[in-house]
Design a protein around this motif. Structure first.
Motif, PDB file in Angstrom:
ATOM      1  N   LYS A  94       0.934  -1.196  -0.167  1.00  0.00           N
ATOM      2  CA  LYS A  94       0.153  -0.038  -0.133  1.00  0.00           C
ATOM      3  C   LYS A  94       0.733   1.214  -0.109  1.00  0.00           C
ATOM      4  O   LYS A  94       0.270   2.408   0.394  1.00  0.00           O
ATOM      5  CB  LYS A  94      -0.925  -0.163   1.125  1.00  0.00           C
ATOM      6  N   CYS A 110      -9.049  -0.242  -9.861  1.00  0.00           N
ATOM      7  CA  CYS A 110      -9.281  -0.410  -8.308  1.00  0.00           C
ATOM      8  C   CYS A 110      -7.776  -0.736  -7.629  1.00  0.00           C
ATOM      9  O   CYS A 110      -7.189  -1.557  -8.396  1.00  0.00           O
ATOM     10  CB  CYS A 110     -10.311  -1.472  -7.969  1.00  0.00           C
ATOM     11  N   ILE A 112      -7.108  -2.859  -4.216  1.00  0.00           N
ATOM     12  CA  ILE A 112      -7.686  -3.499  -2.926  1.00  0.00           C
ATOM     13  C   ILE A 112      -6.565  -4.229  -2.364  1.00  0.00           C
ATOM     14  O   ILE A 112      -5.753  -4.978  -2.892  1.00  0.00           O
ATOM     15  CB  ILE A 112      -8.854  -4.278  -3.378  1.00  0.00           C
ATOM     16  N   PHE A 116      -8.544  -8.435   2.328  1.00  0.00           N
ATOM     17  CA  PHE A 116      -9.778  -7.781   2.399  1.00  0.00           C
ATOM     18  C   PHE A 116     -10.794  -8.672   2.556  1.00  0.00           C
ATOM     19  O   PHE A 116     -10.882  -9.890   2.901  1.00  0.00           O
ATOM     20  CB  PHE A 116      -9.688  -7.558   0.742  1.00  0.00           C
ATOM     21  N   ASN A 117     -11.943  -7.973   2.786  1.00  0.00           N
ATOM     22  CA  ASN A 117     -13.436  -8.798   2.902  1.00  0.00           C
ATOM     23  C   ASN A 117     -14.311  -8.628   1.704  1.00  0.00           C
ATOM     24  O   ASN A 117     -14.113  -7.795   1.137  1.00  0.00           O
ATOM     25  CB  ASN A 117     -13.780  -8.509   4.531  1.00  0.00           C
ATOM     26  N   LYS A 118     -15.484  -9.485   1.945  1.00  0.00           N
ATOM     27  CA  LYS A 118     -16.357  -9.237   0.912  1.00  0.00           C
ATOM     28  C   LYS A 118     -16.936  -7.661   0.743  1.00  0.00           C
ATOM     29  O   LYS A 118     -17.128  -7.340  -0.489  1.00  0.00           O
ATOM     30  CB  LYS A 118     -17.622 -10.082   1.198  1.00  0.00           C
ATOM     31  N   VAL A 119     -17.472  -7.023   1.788  1.00  0.00           N
ATOM     32  CA  VAL A 119     -17.995  -5.833   1.531  1.00  0.00           C
ATOM     33  C   VAL A 119     -16.820  -4.959   0.957  1.00  0.00           C
ATOM     34  O   VAL A 119     -17.363  -4.145   0.175  1.00  0.00           O
ATOM     35  CB  VAL A 119     -18.386  -5.310   3.089  1.00  0.00           C
ATOM     36  N   GLN A 120     -15.675  -4.978   1.482  1.00  0.00           N
ATOM     37  CA  GLN A 120     -14.902  -4.084   0.755  1.00  0.00           C
ATOM     38  C   GLN A 120     -14.663  -4.465  -0.768  1.00  0.00           C
ATOM     39  O   GLN A 120     -14.632  -3.517  -1.357  1.00  0.00           O
ATOM     40  CB  GLN A 120     -13.296  -4.383   1.621  1.00  0.00           C
ATOM     41  N   VAL A 121     -14.549  -5.551  -1.005  1.00  0.00           N
ATOM     42  CA  VAL A 121     -14.132  -5.977  -2.483  1.00  0.00           C
ATOM     43  C   VAL A 121     -15.415  -5.560  -3.219  1.00  0.00           C
ATOM     44  O   VAL A 121     -15.407  -4.687  -4.240  1.00  0.00           O
ATOM     45  CB  VAL A 121     -13.911  -7.358  -2.362  1.00  0.00           C
ATOM     46  N   ASN A 123     -17.924  -3.314  -2.759  1.00  0.00           N
ATOM     47  CA  ASN A 123     -18.030  -1.825  -2.669  1.00  0.00           C
ATOM     48  C   ASN A 123     -17.048  -1.333  -3.626  1.00  0.00           C
ATOM     49  O   ASN A 123     -17.395  -0.524  -4.454  1.00  0.00           O
ATOM     50  CB  ASN A 123     -17.811  -1.228  -1.293  1.00  0.00           C
ATOM     51  N   GLU A 124     -15.629  -1.723  -3.705  1.00  0.00           N
ATOM     52  CA  GLU A 124     -14.839  -1.041  -4.360  1.00  0.00           C
ATOM     53  C   GLU A 124     -15.149  -1.396  -5.959  1.00  0.00           C
ATOM     54  O   GLU A 124     -15.215  -0.594  -6.796  1.00  0.00           O
ATOM     55  CB  GLU A 124     -13.313  -1.753  -4.224  1.00  0.00           C
TER      56      GLU A 124
END
Length: 131
Positions: A94, A110, A112, A116-121, A123-124
């Motif tokens: 990062k 994107c 990422i 990472f988690n499902k919501v983060q992926v 949403n991105e």
């Protein structure tokens, strides 16, 4: 839609395949060389990838190098604009140098950061019109 996952970690393949299979057909490879072969096969079959998920830290050829080779292939085949694949970087890096290189040289949609988690992926991907 057709997605290609390029990562040397099988758990990332399994996670993304489970998460993304309702949205696209998926292929996954472990190396840059395999990715280049798959990319060329997809175009030869007239069934190109709409999105490529790319890890940066891989043996032999890192994700930036693979991205450059894939973008060069696009140019050589006169693929441009909306027909270019969307690039989603999936990495543990990062730092500013890697993020900048991904967006400015690789034209990433994107970036990422792992883990990472499902919501983060999701949403991105939605925010950047990948899904």
């Amino acid at each position: 839609m057709r997605f290609l996952i390029i990562d040397d970690d099988e758990t990332v393949h399994m996670y993304l395949e489970q998460l993304l299979s309702p949205y696209a057909r998926l292929d996954a490879v472990f190396s840059g060389a395999e990715a280049i072969d798959k990319y060329q096969e997809a175009y030869a079959e007239k069934d190109p990838y709409s999105t490529i998920f790319m890890d940066i830290l891989m043996p032999e050829m890192d994700g930036h190098e693979v991205t450059k080779k894939l973008r060069d292939l696009e140019k050589s085949m006169n693929v441009d604009g909306p027909d270019e694949f969307k690039l989603v970087m999936i990495t543990s890096l990062k730092d500013t140098k890697n993020v900048s290189q991904a967006f400015f040289k690789g034209c990433a949609s994107c970036y990422i950061v792992k883990p990472f988690n499902k919501v983060q992926v999701m949403n991105e991907l939605r925010e950047n019109n990948v899904l």
